[in-house]
Design an enzyme around this catalytic site. Sequence first.
Site, PDB file in Angstrom:
ATOM      1  N   ASP A   9      72.698 124.089 118.769  1.00 44.78           N
ATOM      2  CA  ASP A   9      71.713 124.754 117.189  1.00 44.78           C
ATOM      3  C   ASP A   9      70.723 123.818 117.872  1.00 44.78           C
ATOM      4  OD1 ASP A   9      70.005 125.106 115.609  1.00 44.78           O
ATOM      5  OD2 ASP A   9      71.727 125.667 114.370  1.00 44.78           O
ATOM      6  N   ASP A 109      66.302 128.974 119.176  1.00 42.54           N
ATOM      7  CA  ASP A 109      66.320 127.264 118.483  1.00 42.54           C
ATOM      8  C   ASP A 109      68.107 127.991 118.624  1.00 42.54           C
ATOM      9  OD1 ASP A 109      67.167 128.332 116.044  1.00 42.54           O
ATOM     10  OD2 ASP A 109      66.373 126.812 114.888  1.00 42.54           O
ATOM     11  N   GLU A 110      69.207 128.652 118.597  1.00 40.30           N
ATOM     12  CA  GLU A 110      70.338 128.281 118.869  1.00 40.30           C
ATOM     13  C   GLU A 110      71.594 129.245 119.910  1.00 40.30           C
ATOM     14  OE1 GLU A 110      72.036 130.002 115.058  1.00 40.30           O
ATOM     15  OE2 GLU A 110      70.748 130.847 114.455  1.00 40.30           O
TER      16      GLU A 110
END
Length: 362
Positions: A9, A109-110
């Site tokens: 993350d 973003d992960e």
Amino acid sequence: MDRVIGHVDLDYFYAQVEEVENPSIKDKPVLVCVFSGRTEDSGVVGTANYPARELGIGSGMPIALAKRRLEGTDAVLIPMHHEKYEAVSEKVMDIVRERVDVLEQTGIDEAFFEVTKASAGDYSNARSLAVEIRKAILASEGLTASIGLGRSRIVAKMASDSAKPNGLAVVAPGETEGFLDPLPVIKLYGVGPKTAQALAEIGVRTIGDLAAIEAAKLEKRFGVKTAVYLHEAATGTDDEPVAERQGATQFSRIITLKMDTRDADQVLDELTPALDDLRSRLLSKGVSFRTLSAMGILTDLTIKTRSRTYEVPIDDLSACRDDMQGLLRDLTGSASKELRRAGIRVSSLSTRADQTSLTQFQ
DNA sequence: GTATGCTTTCGGC
DNA sequence: TTACGGCCGAAAGCATAC
């Protein structure tokens, strides 16, 4: 062999990307904002860096409210640059992908990953891999990321949350119970408020409570399928695989209207550029859809949708303008208030490749 | 009763 | 005192089929 699952993350992603591009702002409060264009300050905060969070700023906060809270500070407000973040995200995901068995991106973003093979099932090896991944992301993109490792997706995700920001949390199989049990059951992936309420009614408050409850009691309340899922999730024994995602399952565009309205034709008119844009995206990707939805966000921010599903996939959205108008009329007609925002969504997607492979068997 | 599919709403980021 | 995006996928609710 134990599986070794990870979750990575990127920390306060959009704001961190802006900091990397302009390091002089990094000790100031930084807010990456989505300006809706209706008035000068209308819109929300997309991401705030940690100095901003310390001043009470968070994602989803109205910009006008954030500005009031930041009066007298040297805060920096930056409009969202989505293409830039998309490009950085792609590079980061490539860095991770080449160091793991399989990567499943779940957001800009992960991502989940599996390193069972890369680590030979050894959590000490896996920790070294995670350290290396964090170093590589920092060296290449200047970004910090948090990583969690565990025996299942759910454990890995919760571990990365616990490590934020700029951290690494390893929950070895033997530590799973001690990690999960104290947490409130609402924190468990797949447990929403309704399920949490239902669980509270049978005396389940923590994940430990859920892990300990008799199967029969869960089955009686939720049915076999959900009961099995809940038990596996709570004990960290869920075995959902990590698998590369092939493509999106839906596409949508949503806009803020110039003025609140319940006039469907006015809404359709304002949505036209978004429709054209969505049409181009679908055509360039070769994606067809069966379900068309109109979305409205009312002045009280409640959401209303209307949808229809076709029997045969549609490859050109421009064929649906009349149906879209019908959905919008139905929606505005049944809405209790005016619309503030409106959008279109397509789902039940297929590609040309899917169609070819299906027709092969006919 | 459980599985499946569709519609609507919810919630994360 | 209020203030308020743009996406995505999952959950929930319901109808229908077996």
